[in-house]
Scaffold this active site. Structure first.
Site, PDB file in Angstrom:
ATOM      1  N   THR A 173       0.846  -1.199   0.000  1.00 55.06           N
ATOM      2  CA  THR A 173       0.000   0.000   0.000  1.00 55.06           C
ATOM      3  C   THR A 173       0.879   1.246   0.000  1.00 55.06           C
ATOM      4  O   THR A 173       1.946   1.250   0.629  1.00 55.06           O
ATOM      5  CB  THR A 173      -0.889  -0.005   1.263  1.00 55.06           C
ATOM      6  OG1 THR A 173      -1.708  -1.171   1.214  1.00 55.06           O
ATOM      7  CG2 THR A 173      -1.778   1.234   1.339  1.00 55.06           C
ATOM      8  N   GLY A 174       0.392   2.303  -0.672  1.00 57.59           N
ATOM      9  CA  GLY A 174       1.120   3.571  -0.657  1.00 57.59           C
ATOM     10  C   GLY A 174       1.465   4.013  -2.061  1.00 57.59           C
ATOM     11  O   GLY A 174       1.169   3.325  -3.036  1.00 57.59           O
ATOM     12  N   THR A 217       4.385   4.305  -3.566  1.00 57.09           N
ATOM     13  CA  THR A 217       5.376   3.483  -4.274  1.00 57.09           C
ATOM     14  C   THR A 217       4.748   2.149  -4.683  1.00 57.09           C
ATOM     15  O   THR A 217       4.951   1.678  -5.809  1.00 57.09           O
ATOM     16  CB  THR A 217       6.625   3.250  -3.387  1.00 57.09           C
ATOM     17  OG1 THR A 217       6.948   4.464  -2.702  1.00 57.09           O
ATOM     18  CG2 THR A 217       7.812   2.811  -4.215  1.00 57.09           C
ATOM     19  N   ASP A 265       6.254  -4.087  -1.247  1.00 57.47           N
ATOM     20  CA  ASP A 265       5.656  -2.965  -0.525  1.00 57.47           C
ATOM     21  C   ASP A 265       6.707  -1.880  -0.266  1.00 57.47           C
ATOM     22  O   ASP A 265       7.915  -2.157  -0.284  1.00 57.47           O
ATOM     23  CB  ASP A 265       5.062  -3.466   0.800  1.00 57.47           C
ATOM     24  CG  ASP A 265       4.021  -2.516   1.376  1.00 57.47           C
ATOM     25  OD1 ASP A 265       3.793  -1.437   0.802  1.00 57.47           O
ATOM     26  OD2 ASP A 265       3.428  -2.857   2.423  1.00 57.47           O
ATOM     27  N   GLY A 266       6.241  -0.703   0.021  1.00 58.37           N
ATOM     28  CA  GLY A 266       7.115   0.405   0.372  1.00 58.37           C
ATOM     29  C   GLY A 266       7.410   0.430   1.865  1.00 58.37           C
ATOM     30  O   GLY A 266       7.071  -0.494   2.600  1.00 58.37           O
ATOM     31  N   ALA A 267       8.046   1.512   2.312  1.00 59.34           N
ATOM     32  CA  ALA A 267       8.345   1.678   3.739  1.00 59.34           C
ATOM     33  C   ALA A 267       8.464   3.164   4.049  1.00 59.34           C
ATOM     34  O   ALA A 267       8.709   3.974   3.153  1.00 59.34           O
ATOM     35  CB  ALA A 267       9.646   0.974   4.105  1.00 59.34           C
ATOM     36  N   GLY A 275       2.541   4.440   7.383  1.00 58.60           N
ATOM     37  CA  GLY A 275       2.214   5.835   7.093  1.00 58.60           C
ATOM     38  C   GLY A 275       0.852   5.961   6.418  1.00 58.60           C
ATOM     39  O   GLY A 275       0.131   6.924   6.626  1.00 58.60           O
ATOM     40  N   GLU A 280      -0.647  -5.316   6.103  1.00 59.35           N
ATOM     41  CA  GLU A 280       0.687  -5.463   5.498  1.00 59.35           C
ATOM     42  C   GLU A 280       1.492  -6.515   6.254  1.00 59.35           C
ATOM     43  O   GLU A 280       2.165  -7.360   5.667  1.00 59.35           O
ATOM     44  CB  GLU A 280       1.417  -4.114   5.528  1.00 59.35           C
ATOM     45  CG  GLU A 280       0.823  -3.103   4.555  1.00 59.35           C
ATOM     46  CD  GLU A 280       1.364  -1.702   4.707  1.00 59.35           C
ATOM     47  OE1 GLU A 280       2.014  -1.403   5.726  1.00 59.35           O
ATOM     48  OE2 GLU A 280       1.134  -0.891   3.793  1.00 59.35           O
TER      49      GLU A 280
HETATM   50  C1  5RP Z   1       1.321   2.116   4.143  1.00 62.08           C
HETATM   51  C2  5RP Z   1       2.777   1.878   4.183  1.00 62.08           C
HETATM   52  C3  5RP Z   1       3.598   2.393   3.042  1.00 62.08           C
HETATM   53  O1  5RP Z   1       4.348   1.349   2.539  1.00 62.08           O
HETATM   54  C4  5RP Z   1       4.500   3.479   3.519  1.00 62.08           C
HETATM   55  O2  5RP Z   1       3.715   4.465   4.169  1.00 62.08           O
HETATM   56  C5  5RP Z   1       5.275   4.111   2.369  1.00 62.08           C
HETATM   57  O3  5RP Z   1       4.408   4.817   1.541  1.00 62.08           O
HETATM   58  P1  5RP Z   1       4.913   5.621   0.288  1.00 62.08           P
HETATM   59  O4  5RP Z   1       5.369   4.617  -0.731  1.00 62.08           O
HETATM   60  O5  5RP Z   1       3.712   6.409  -0.160  1.00 62.08           O
HETATM   61  O6  5RP Z   1       6.033   6.522   0.745  1.00 62.08           O
HETATM   62  O7  5RP Z   1       3.314   1.306   5.089  1.00 62.08           O
HETATM   63  O8  5RP Z   1       0.693   1.696   5.307  1.00 62.08           O
END
Ligand code: 5RP
Length: 223
Positions: A32-33, A35, A85-87, A100, A107
């Site tokens: 999610t997010g 990225t 997934d992103g972070a 975030g 996740e």
């Molecule tokens: C969502 C997450 C996302 O992976 C994290 O917030 C990074 O988001 P982005 O790719 O928009 O920076 O943990 O719950």
């Protein structure tokens, strides 16, 4: 390169990795997010190779389905070879802060099932010590005040994420003021507070592979 170009470069490295390592017909775990959204768009281009995806949020489910990608209920899936997934923060040892976007619990569940966790992010997310990004903690609503008091005892400054309800119907406390020296220990300690669903530290089950987008290209870090 702009932040979006860096995110896209990381997502493209991940789709290449998926094509190289996941068998045709596999079900891919999707995070999610912003990225992860770019990864979903890359996945759409090769969707016919795979049976579909498991999504870590309603937002990602909708985006996947919008691309015509089948989304499976995790309870109907035994095997997820790769979760991408992103972070919000990641260390060189591949422990992360996530959540975030508020999807941390789902996740963490999809990550637990997946064989390989692939993290995609740009270099701004790489840190030596986690905690500058407020640690998201998903909490059962009736325990909000109690959990907040316990988090203060652990040295944090929890703040309710105003107007936000998770896909699971809970609230989020974002905890500022932390400097997390022992990510595995702190993840465990916070999860033991009654009323906490889970917290955004992904240290017990960190990433296995990181595609870190930098101005000099995408760097690969493996656990
Ligand atoms: C969502 C997450 C996302 O992976 C994290 O917030 C990074 O988001 P982005 O790719 O928009 O920076 O943990 O719950």
């Amino acid at each position: 390169m702009t932040a979006d170009e860096l995110k896209r470069a990381s997502a493209q490295a991940a789709i290449k990795y998926v094509i190289e390592t996941a068998k045709p017909g596999a079900i891919i775990g999707v995070g999610t997010g912003s990225t992860a959204n770019l990864f979903i768009d890359e996945l759409a281009a090769v969707k016919d190779r795979y049976r579909g995806a498991v999504a870590s949020s309603e937002a990602s489910r909708k985006r996947l389905q919008g691309h015509g990608i089948a989304v499976f209920d995790l309870n109907d899936v035994d095997d997820i070879p790769i979760y991408v997934d992103g972070a919000d923060e990641i260390t060189a040892k591949l422990a992360m802060i996530k959540g975030g976007g508020g999807a941390l619990t789902r996740e963490k569940i999809v990550a637990a099932v997946a064989k390989t966790f692939v993290c995609i992010c740009d270099q701004s997310k790489l840190v030596t010590t986690m905690g500058k990004f407020p640690l998201p903690v998903e909490v059962i609503t009736m325990a909000r005040a109690y959990v907040a008091r316990e988090l203060v005892k652990l040295g944090g400054q929890p703040q309710l994420r105003e107007g936000f309800v998770t896909d699971n119907g809970n609230v989020i406390l974002d905890v500022k003021g932390l400097s997390i020296a022992d990510p595995v220990g702190f993840e465990t300690t916070v999860n033991q507070i009654v009323g906490v669903v889970t917290n955004g530290l992904f240290a017990r089950r960190g990433a296995d592979v990181l595609f870190l987008a930098t101005a000099e290209g995408v760097k690969t870090v493996k656990r």
